[in-house]
Design a protein around this motif. Structure first.
Motif, PDB file in Angstrom:
ATOM      1  N   VAL A  81      31.904  33.294  47.196  1.00 25.17           N
ATOM      2  CA  VAL A  81      33.190  33.997  47.266  1.00 25.17           C
ATOM      3  C   VAL A  81      33.717  34.237  45.850  1.00 25.17           C
ATOM      4  N   ASP A  82      33.606  33.210  45.011  1.00 23.93           N
ATOM      5  CA  ASP A  82      34.059  33.332  43.614  1.00 23.93           C
ATOM      6  C   ASP A  82      33.245  34.393  42.863  1.00 23.93           C
ATOM      7  N   ILE A  83      31.943  34.461  43.144  1.00 24.29           N
ATOM      8  CA  ILE A  83      31.090  35.437  42.461  1.00 24.29           C
ATOM      9  C   ILE A  83      31.494  36.862  42.836  1.00 24.29           C
ATOM     10  N   ASN A  84      31.744  37.101  44.115  1.00 25.73           N
ATOM     11  CA  ASN A  84      32.171  38.442  44.542  1.00 25.73           C
ATOM     12  C   ASN A  84      33.499  38.826  43.886  1.00 25.73           C
ATOM     13  N   LYS A  85      34.419  37.874  43.825  1.00 21.21           N
ATOM     14  CA  LYS A  85      35.706  38.131  43.183  1.00 21.21           C
ATOM     15  C   LYS A  85      35.518  38.409  41.689  1.00 21.21           C
ATOM     16  N   LEU A  88      34.285  41.979  40.992  1.00 18.21           N
ATOM     17  CA  LEU A  88      35.389  42.935  41.107  1.00 18.21           C
ATOM     18  C   LEU A  88      36.346  42.814  39.921  1.00 18.21           C
ATOM     19  N   SER A  89      36.610  41.582  39.501  1.00 22.67           N
ATOM     20  CA  SER A  89      37.528  41.348  38.392  1.00 22.67           C
ATOM     21  C   SER A  89      36.989  41.938  37.090  1.00 22.67           C
ATOM     22  N   VAL A  90      35.695  41.691  36.797  1.00 25.53           N
ATOM     23  CA  VAL A  90      35.092  42.209  35.568  1.00 25.53           C
ATOM     24  C   VAL A  90      35.080  43.739  35.592  1.00 25.53           C
ATOM     25  N   LYS A  91      34.733  44.311  36.742  1.00 31.52           N
ATOM     26  CA  LYS A  91      34.713  45.769  36.846  1.00 31.52           C
ATOM     27  C   LYS A  91      36.101  46.359  36.595  1.00 31.52           C
ATOM     28  N   ASN A  92      37.138  45.796  37.236  1.00 32.26           N
ATOM     29  CA  ASN A  92      38.502  46.292  37.046  1.00 32.26           C
ATOM     30  C   ASN A  92      38.959  46.122  35.601  1.00 32.26           C
ATOM     31  N   HIS A  93      38.539  45.000  34.989  1.00 33.81           N
ATOM     32  CA  HIS A  93      38.905  44.737  33.596  1.00 33.81           C
ATOM     33  C   HIS A  93      38.326  45.818  32.681  1.00 33.81           C
ATOM     34  N   LEU A  94      37.063  46.130  32.892  1.00 34.09           N
ATOM     35  CA  LEU A  94      36.400  47.129  32.046  1.00 34.09           C
ATOM     36  C   LEU A  94      37.009  48.522  32.250  1.00 34.09           C
ATOM     37  N   LEU A  95      37.452  48.818  33.453  1.00 36.93           N
ATOM     38  CA  LEU A  95      37.969  50.150  33.750  1.00 36.93           C
ATOM     39  C   LEU A  95      39.433  50.329  33.364  1.00 36.93           C
ATOM     40  N   THR A  96      40.175  49.220  33.201  1.00 37.24           N
ATOM     41  CA  THR A  96      41.621  49.357  32.990  1.00 37.24           C
ATOM     42  C   THR A  96      42.142  48.769  31.684  1.00 37.24           C
ATOM     43  N   LEU A  97      41.425  47.834  31.073  1.00 35.82           N
ATOM     44  CA  LEU A  97      41.938  47.164  29.876  1.00 35.82           C
ATOM     45  C   LEU A  97      41.098  47.517  28.644  1.00 35.82           C
ATOM     46  N   ASP A  98      41.786  47.610  27.511  1.00 36.51           N
ATOM     47  CA  ASP A  98      41.109  48.005  26.271  1.00 36.51           C
ATOM     48  C   ASP A  98      40.611  46.835  25.444  1.00 36.51           C
ATOM     49  N   GLU A  99      41.066  45.622  25.780  1.00 38.37           N
ATOM     50  CA  GLU A  99      40.643  44.445  25.020  1.00 38.37           C
ATOM     51  C   GLU A  99      40.239  43.315  25.969  1.00 38.37           C
ATOM     52  N   LEU A 111      29.593  35.037  36.744  1.00 37.19           N
ATOM     53  CA  LEU A 111      28.423  35.868  37.048  1.00 37.19           C
ATOM     54  C   LEU A 111      27.118  35.150  36.719  1.00 37.19           C
ATOM     55  N   ARG A 112      27.208  34.118  35.909  1.00 37.01           N
ATOM     56  CA  ARG A 112      26.035  33.332  35.516  1.00 37.01           C
ATOM     57  C   ARG A 112      25.638  32.327  36.602  1.00 37.01           C
ATOM     58  N   VAL A 113      26.557  32.083  37.535  1.00 39.70           N
ATOM     59  CA  VAL A 113      26.337  31.052  38.561  1.00 39.70           C
ATOM     60  C   VAL A 113      25.346  31.552  39.616  1.00 39.70           C
ATOM     61  N   THR A 114      24.390  30.708  39.953  1.00 42.41           N
ATOM     62  CA  THR A 114      23.436  31.011  41.031  1.00 42.41           C
ATOM     63  C   THR A 114      23.323  29.778  41.933  1.00 42.41           C
TER      64      THR A 114
END
Length: 250
Positions: A81-85, A88-99, A111-114
């Motif tokens: 559940v944390d990985i899916n979140k 989504l969080s990293v994708k939104n960060h890259l699309l909306t934030l400049d830093e 994302l490193r967790v398996t």
């Protein structure tokens, strides 16, 4: 007792009471046969009791193993559940934030967790060392065999596929942009894990369309394992219930 019967036979022969001797001999044979049958019955009952006791022992150990497996698979599912979140969080960060931010540092580390499921097989191995036939309930025996011989190995194949995907794709992409760190005392870290990224690398990452595809692929792989993991969880719960019912009937 043997001397007593022998004396009776000798007296009957000495008195020429052949008819009575034959009847007595037949009666003695019948008594011996009855004694043997009783001894065999007692022995069979003892063996049956031992088999029943061993079956109960096996079922209890398998149930204990399954309860531990249930705890582990549920922990793995929570991580998924944390990985899916995180995807989504990293994708939104890259699309909306400049830093980059601390949130990106933690989410990218997730994302490193398996998650890796390691079922306990001691009870089932003990059962196999004797004979699966010691479980008299056919339905229960089949369910136990299915759990350990089919479902668990089947789930492991999906985990292995995710591991290969991570090694070939996720790992290399993450290392290209992030520096991996571990500090168990860092309150904002994920179980001690967090990733650093420079502003320069972050700007490069924002422009890397392949990384967005990677995030989608990680989410896909994770959701596939998650679906199989829920199936394993449900199967464990059902098997625990079946074993509990069987033990209550013993």
């Amino acid at each position: 007792m043997i001397k007593f019967f022998r004396k009776i036979r000798q007296n009957l022969l000495m008195e020429n009471k052949t008819g009575k001797y034959l009847k007595y001999a037949i009666g003695e044979i019948v008594l011996v046969v009855i004694g043997i049958l009783i001894a065999l019955q007692v022995n069979n009952l003892n063996e049956q009791r031992k088999a029943n006791d061993f079956e109960v022992k096996i079922l209890k150990e398998i149930r204990n193993n399954l309860q531990t497996d249930l705890t582990e698979i549920r922990e793995d599912l929570e991580l998924m559940v944390d990985i899916n979140k995180a995807c989504l969080s990293v994708k939104n960060h890259l699309l909306t934030l400049d830093e980059p931010t601390d949130s990106l540092s933690v989410s990218s580390a997730i994302l490193r967790v398996t998650p890796h499921f390691n079922p306990i097989n001691s009870g089932y191995n003990l059962l196999q060392s004797r004979s699966v036939g010691i479980i008299k309930n056919d339905s229960l025996r089949n369910s136990i065999s299915y759990q350990y011989d089919i479902l668990y190995p089947y789930y492991k194949t999906y985990e292995d596929e995710r591991g290969r995907f991570h090694a070939l794709h996720s790992e290399t992409q993450l290392l290209e942009y992030f520096s991996m760190n571990y500090d168990i005392n860092n309150p904002s870290a994920y179980y001690g894990f967090y990733f650093d990224i420079s502003k320069e690398d972050y700007q490069k990452l924002k422009k890397d369309s392949k990384f967005i595809k990677l995030l989608n692929a990680i989410a896909f792989e994770n959701s596939t394992i998650q679906s199989r993991g829920k199936r394993v969880e449900n199967s464990i719960l059902e098997l625990i219930d079946k074993i509990t019912i069987e033990l209550q009937n013993k």
